[in-house]
Enzyme design. Sequence first.
Site, mmCIF file in Angstrom:
data_model
loop_
_atom_site.group_PDB
_atom_site.id
_atom_site.type_symbol
_atom_site.label_atom_id
_atom_site.label_comp_id
_atom_site.label_asym_id
_atom_site.label_seq_id
_atom_site.Cartn_x
_atom_site.Cartn_y
_atom_site.Cartn_z
ATOM 1 N N HIS A 1 24.308 1.264 -61.531
ATOM 2 C CA HIS A 1 23.555 0.056 -61.888
ATOM 3 C C HIS A 1 23.096 0.130 -63.351
ATOM 4 O O HIS A 1 23.150 -0.862 -64.063
ATOM 5 C CB HIS A 1 22.315 -0.090 -60.993
ATOM 6 C CG HIS A 1 22.602 -0.295 -59.539
ATOM 7 N ND1 HIS A 1 22.272 0.638 -58.582
ATOM 8 C CD2 HIS A 1 23.174 -1.320 -58.862
ATOM 9 C CE1 HIS A 1 22.610 0.183 -57.384
ATOM 10 N NE2 HIS A 1 23.175 -0.993 -57.521
ATOM 11 N N ARG B 1 24.602 3.565 -50.713
ATOM 12 C CA ARG B 1 24.900 4.020 -49.346
ATOM 13 C C ARG B 1 25.229 5.517 -49.283
ATOM 14 O O ARG B 1 25.258 6.074 -48.173
ATOM 15 C CB ARG B 1 26.045 3.206 -48.742
ATOM 16 C CG ARG B 1 25.661 1.771 -48.430
ATOM 17 C CD ARG B 1 26.681 1.075 -47.555
ATOM 18 N NE ARG B 1 26.174 -0.187 -47.026
ATOM 19 C CZ ARG B 1 26.411 -1.392 -47.560
ATOM 20 N NH1 ARG B 1 27.170 -1.509 -48.620
ATOM 21 N NH2 ARG B 1 25.894 -2.481 -47.003
HETATM 22 P P1 AMP Z 1 24.767 -3.276 -55.177
HETATM 23 O O1 AMP Z 1 23.337 -3.013 -55.518
HETATM 24 O O2 AMP Z 1 25.433 -2.177 -54.433
HETATM 25 O O3 AMP Z 1 24.990 -4.645 -54.585
HETATM 26 O O4 AMP Z 1 25.531 -3.303 -56.566
HETATM 27 C C1 AMP Z 1 25.111 -4.136 -57.620
HETATM 28 C C2 AMP Z 1 26.154 -4.107 -58.721
HETATM 29 O O5 AMP Z 1 26.319 -2.757 -59.158
HETATM 30 C C3 AMP Z 1 27.537 -4.584 -58.259
HETATM 31 O O6 AMP Z 1 28.130 -5.366 -59.305
HETATM 32 C C4 AMP Z 1 28.286 -3.299 -58.057
HETATM 33 O O7 AMP Z 1 29.680 -3.431 -58.239
HETATM 34 C C5 AMP Z 1 27.695 -2.431 -59.138
HETATM 35 N N1 AMP Z 1 27.874 -1.009 -58.832
HETATM 36 C C6 AMP Z 1 27.524 -0.369 -57.688
HETATM 37 N N2 AMP Z 1 27.895 0.923 -57.744
HETATM 38 C C7 AMP Z 1 28.512 1.101 -58.939
HETATM 39 C C8 AMP Z 1 29.133 2.201 -59.592
HETATM 40 N N3 AMP Z 1 29.194 3.399 -59.019
HETATM 41 N N4 AMP Z 1 29.665 2.016 -60.814
HETATM 42 C C9 AMP Z 1 29.601 0.781 -61.404
HETATM 43 N N5 AMP Z 1 29.035 -0.291 -60.846
HETATM 44 C C10 AMP Z 1 28.502 -0.141 -59.638
#
Ligand code: AMP
Length: 277
Positions: free
Chosen positions: A28, A178
């Site tokens: 993030h 997760r």
């Molecule tokens: P989430 O909080 O999991 O819904 O993710 C929010 C944003 O962070 C989304 O655009 C995801 O694709 C991005 N994201 C989550 N994990 C990663 C990662 N390991 N590397 C890059 N972006 C990520």
Amino acid sequence: MRGWSKNQRAQNRVIGFVPTMGYLHEGHVSLIKRAKELSDVTVVSIYVNPTQFTPDEDYERYPRDLKKDHERCADEGVAAIFQPANDTMYGDHHKTFVFSEGISQILCGISRPTHFRGVTTIVAKLFNIIRPHYAVFGQKDAQQALIIKKMVTDLNFDVKIEVVPTFREKDGLAMSSRNKYLTETQRGEANVLYRSLLLARDMFFRGNHDLTAIKKSMRALIETESGARIDYIECVNAQTLGPPRPEQEETLVALAAFFDKTRLIDNIILPPAKTLK
Ligand code: AMP
């Protein structure tokens, strides 16, 4: 939030936006850093969106740590956090959803049939509230990023979508909120997903462009870890998610696997084979 954005726009400030479900990690943060490069002020939303979870999924137990998230955002110089309540986002009589035909019904859409409908709906709502100039997404959720781009084109949203590479742990496991669910044993095994993607890349770069053979080898490698249960391994055209054309175009190698109830996803992009000669 609307008032804040209106005020920023009135001052000719460029607004960058990073939508998240919180429990922020380095992945993030890399999106926030990119948003900051593109804009004058960066907004992060923290919202565990109920409509993108299917009823049997982890909505209730999705990890949350708002205090840490706020500290992280402050450290990164985030200008505003948008953290709405459920009844702000979805009134009792919410009836309207955004649905991307086809591309939301393959890959992750097969085992999560209503997931992307929830994602496109909440992102459309967030775009309308925050009115960013740029929105930044992660390549880790490759299908999501493509669906959002398609939604922006199809529905004429006035926002530019930026996609940032996947941020990984030292052993290659893609960072994810997760990952917290994994036991120590599962955590040790989980890097097999990235290893299988590296195997795909290696085979491809050595001249084996038979995607069926590549998927078979990936499957065999993942199955060496007894805790892993493959949901899917697919090779698709990296721009359209349609049938791959590995010689001419980029190929997305995408997978999902369960470790017990924890579902993890990952992917890499292979270059057109013709560029490797
Ligand atoms: P989430 O909080 O999991 O819904 O993710 C929010 C944003 O962070 C989304 O655009 C995801 O694709 C991005 N994201 C989550 N994990 C990663 C990662 N390991 N590397 C890059 N972006 C990520």
